[in-house]
Write a protein that holds these residues in place. Structure first.
Motif, PDB file in Angstrom:
ATOM      1  N   TYR A  70       0.817  -1.229   0.000  1.00  0.00           N
ATOM      2  CA  TYR A  70       0.000   0.000   0.000  1.00  0.00           C
ATOM      3  C   TYR A  70       0.841   1.265   0.000  1.00  0.00           C
ATOM      4  O   TYR A  70       0.422   2.304  -0.507  1.00  0.00           O
ATOM      5  CB  TYR A  70      -0.977   0.002   1.180  1.00  0.00           C
ATOM      6  N   THR A  71       2.050   1.217   0.576  1.00  0.00           N
ATOM      7  CA  THR A  71       2.915   2.408   0.577  1.00  0.00           C
ATOM      8  C   THR A  71       3.265   2.827  -0.853  1.00  0.00           C
ATOM      9  O   THR A  71       3.309   4.022  -1.168  1.00  0.00           O
ATOM     10  CB  THR A  71       4.203   2.134   1.374  1.00  0.00           C
ATOM     11  N   ILE A  72       3.487   1.844  -1.719  1.00  0.00           N
ATOM     12  CA  ILE A  72       3.822   2.140  -3.111  1.00  0.00           C
ATOM     13  C   ILE A  72       2.622   2.723  -3.843  1.00  0.00           C
ATOM     14  O   ILE A  72       2.765   3.627  -4.678  1.00  0.00           O
ATOM     15  CB  ILE A  72       4.340   0.875  -3.821  1.00  0.00           C
ATOM     16  N   TRP A  73       1.434   2.207  -3.533  1.00  0.00           N
ATOM     17  CA  TRP A  73       0.235   2.782  -4.156  1.00  0.00           C
ATOM     18  C   TRP A  73       0.078   4.253  -3.768  1.00  0.00           C
ATOM     19  O   TRP A  73      -0.248   5.093  -4.611  1.00  0.00           O
ATOM     20  CB  TRP A  73      -1.011   2.010  -3.742  1.00  0.00           C
ATOM     21  N   ASN A  74       0.323   4.550  -2.528  1.00  0.00           N
ATOM     22  CA  ASN A  74       0.234   5.936  -2.074  1.00  0.00           C
ATOM     23  C   ASN A  74       1.308   6.799  -2.736  1.00  0.00           C
ATOM     24  O   ASN A  74       1.038   7.939  -3.156  1.00  0.00           O
ATOM     25  CB  ASN A  74       0.375   5.984  -0.552  1.00  0.00           C
ATOM     26  N   TYR A  75       2.503   6.246  -2.837  1.00  0.00           N
ATOM     27  CA  TYR A  75       3.605   6.965  -3.490  1.00  0.00           C
ATOM     28  C   TYR A  75       3.269   7.218  -4.964  1.00  0.00           C
ATOM     29  O   TYR A  75       3.485   8.322  -5.477  1.00  0.00           O
ATOM     30  CB  TYR A  75       4.883   6.143  -3.361  1.00  0.00           C
ATOM     31  N   ARG A  76       2.706   6.208  -5.630  1.00  0.00           N
ATOM     32  CA  ARG A  76       2.366   6.384  -7.047  1.00  0.00           C
ATOM     33  C   ARG A  76       1.344   7.502  -7.216  1.00  0.00           C
ATOM     34  O   ARG A  76       1.439   8.302  -8.145  1.00  0.00           O
ATOM     35  CB  ARG A  76       1.823   5.075  -7.631  1.00  0.00           C
ATOM     36  N   PHE A  77       0.370   7.560  -6.320  1.00  0.00           N
ATOM     37  CA  PHE A  77      -0.643   8.614  -6.439  1.00  0.00           C
ATOM     38  C   PHE A  77      -0.011   9.990  -6.250  1.00  0.00           C
ATOM     39  O   PHE A  77      -0.357  10.946  -6.959  1.00  0.00           O
ATOM     40  CB  PHE A  77      -1.763   8.410  -5.425  1.00  0.00           C
ATOM     41  N   ASN A  78       0.914  10.100  -5.335  1.00  0.00           N
ATOM     42  CA  ASN A  78       1.615  11.379  -5.144  1.00  0.00           C
ATOM     43  C   ASN A  78       2.406  11.762  -6.391  1.00  0.00           C
ATOM     44  O   ASN A  78       2.467  12.943  -6.770  1.00  0.00           O
ATOM     45  CB  ASN A  78       2.542  11.285  -3.939  1.00  0.00           C
ATOM     46  N   ILE A  79       3.005  10.763  -7.038  1.00  0.00           N
ATOM     47  CA  ILE A  79       3.734  11.031  -8.283  1.00  0.00           C
ATOM     48  C   ILE A  79       2.768  11.508  -9.365  1.00  0.00           C
ATOM     49  O   ILE A  79       3.031  12.490 -10.076  1.00  0.00           O
ATOM     50  CB  ILE A  79       4.479   9.762  -8.763  1.00  0.00           C
ATOM     51  N   VAL A  80       1.648  10.808  -9.481  1.00  0.00           N
ATOM     52  CA  VAL A  80       0.654  11.147 -10.509  1.00  0.00           C
ATOM     53  C   VAL A  80       0.135  12.565 -10.319  1.00  0.00           C
ATOM     54  O   VAL A  80       0.024  13.334 -11.284  1.00  0.00           O
ATOM     55  CB  VAL A  80      -0.501  10.132 -10.480  1.00  0.00           C
ATOM     56  N   THR A  81      -0.188  12.937  -9.106  1.00  0.00           N
ATOM     57  CA  THR A  81      -0.717  14.278  -8.878  1.00  0.00           C
ATOM     58  C   THR A  81       0.333  15.345  -9.175  1.00  0.00           C
ATOM     59  O   THR A  81      -0.007  16.444  -9.623  1.00  0.00           O
ATOM     60  CB  THR A  81      -1.215  14.432  -7.428  1.00  0.00           C
ATOM     61  N   ALA A  82       1.612  15.022  -8.930  1.00  0.00           N
ATOM     62  CA  ALA A  82       2.672  15.979  -9.241  1.00  0.00           C
ATOM     63  C   ALA A  82       2.872  16.103 -10.748  1.00  0.00           C
ATOM     64  O   ALA A  82       3.004  17.216 -11.283  1.00  0.00           O
ATOM     65  CB  ALA A  82       3.977  15.547  -8.566  1.00  0.00           C
ATOM     66  N   LEU A  83       2.858  14.961 -11.453  1.00  0.00           N
ATOM     67  CA  LEU A  83       3.106  14.983 -12.895  1.00  0.00           C
ATOM     68  C   LEU A  83       1.917  15.530 -13.684  1.00  0.00           C
ATOM     69  O   LEU A  83       2.113  16.172 -14.722  1.00  0.00           O
ATOM     70  CB  LEU A  83       3.451  13.570 -13.380  1.00  0.00           C
TER      71      LEU A  83
END
Length: 335
Positions: A70-83
């Motif tokens: 789940y930590t990676i899923w959260n990290y991916r969402f943070n990346i997506v919102t930044a990009l």
């Protein structure tokens, strides 16, 4: 198969170890070298707060290796919102992300993190659509008609878009295939309650509500007729009565409808409803009908004695595995 991983893209990154290296570990996990490398780089990128295309690609690799991380899923969402903020076309960017997620979803039907992630994406999508979500939902439910995570997400979607247009028909199609599918029955009740709620009063006048509720009562009765010993259809009928008729089980003769499935239990004398006489009691078409009638009559003062008879019958013959519950109901009515 793991997404293509090019370690050279991360040559400047010192992986953050995932092993403690302590000698007194109770149980050392035997990670593969590939897993240690990929996760180690990901942990370092998270630590550095890097939100880049290569970080996004790496999360795909991690999710392939460990879909429930789940930590990676959260990290991916943070990346997506930044990009997406610098993408130039947020809708196209998020649609591409949803396309990737569709494939991951189909390969991981029991992973609940996927559905939380889908929700998060739709919340930030500038032009989200229920129509886009339905195909993957139908494929997932076709594969496992009782997948809790998929049903929960479908409920969330139709509420978010306030679009229940196809939901009765969808639930009905699944009930036609499997009348015991409690997930489909539960979804049907969810749809009924939402359509007839006060928030939809502009589109649902009292006459339309009444017609719909009456139709659903008949729908439940028809399914019960097809399969009397099916708790799902009885619970659906009970739910309608509890919600819309102040728990009045005598409305429209519904108690009489149920009684036809319990033979002549109410004609028995108290002395006949004992352990020693249990073998003399008739076989019922539906023990759930007996519970339905008992619960209904327990709420009507002048029918409590009939409810007690029904609970006694359930206790000694028709549902003894829940004897404690039935005896408790009897004690409440006898107090």
């Amino acid at each position: 198969m793991m997404s293509e991983f090019d370690v050279s893209l991360y040559s400047d990154i010192e992986p953050l170890p995932i092993e403690t290296g302590l000698d007194n570990e109770l149980c050392q996990i035997m990670y593969t070298d590939e897993y240690k490398q990929v996760i180690g780089i990901a942990r370092r990128l998270i630590s550095n707060g890097e939100f880049s295309e290569r970080a996004l690609d790496l999360t795909s690799c991690v999710i392939d290796l460990s879909p429930a991380f789940y930590t990676i899923w959260n990290y991916r969402f943070n990346i997506v919102t930044a990009l997406m903020a610098v993408s130039g076309d947020i809708e196209a960017f998020l649609n591409k992300e949803l396309d990737w997620l569709d494939e991951v979803t189909l390969n991981n039907p029991k992973n609940y993190q996927i559905w939380s992630y889908r929700q998060a994406l739709l919340e930030v999508h500038p032009n989200a659509s229920l129509k886009r979500e339905l195909p993957v939902l139908e494929m997932m439910i076709d594969e496992d008609t009782k997948n809790y995570h998929v049903w929960s997400y479908r409920k969330w979607c139709v509420q978010k878009f306030n679009d229940f247009t196809n939901e009765f028909q969808f639930a009905d199609s699944l009930i036609e295939k499997d009348i015991y599918n409690n997930s489909a029955w539960t979804h049907r009740m969810f749809v009924l309650k939402n359509l007839t709620s006060n928030k939809n009063e502009d589109n649902w006048n009292e006459q339309l509500k009444k017609e719909t509720i009456d139709f659903e009562i008949e729908y439940a009765k028809q399914k019960i007729t097809l399969c009397p010993q099916n708790v799902s259809s009885w619970n659906y009928l009970r739910g309608i009565l509890d919600k819309y008729f102040d728990e009045d089980y005598t409305i429209n003769g519904i108690d009489e409808f149920a009684i036809q499935y319990i033979d002549n239990i109410f004609e028995k004398n108290e002395s006949e409803l004992t352990e020693t006489n249990s073998t003399n009691l008739p076989q019922l078409k539906s023990s759930y009908a007996l519970q339905f009638v008992a619960d209904g009559y327990s709420r009507i003062p002048d029918k409590k004695n009939m409810a007690i008879k029904a609970y006694k019958s359930l206790s000694i013959k028709y549902d003894p595995i829940r004897r404690g519950l039935w005896n408790h109901m009897i004690s409440k009515l006898s107090a």
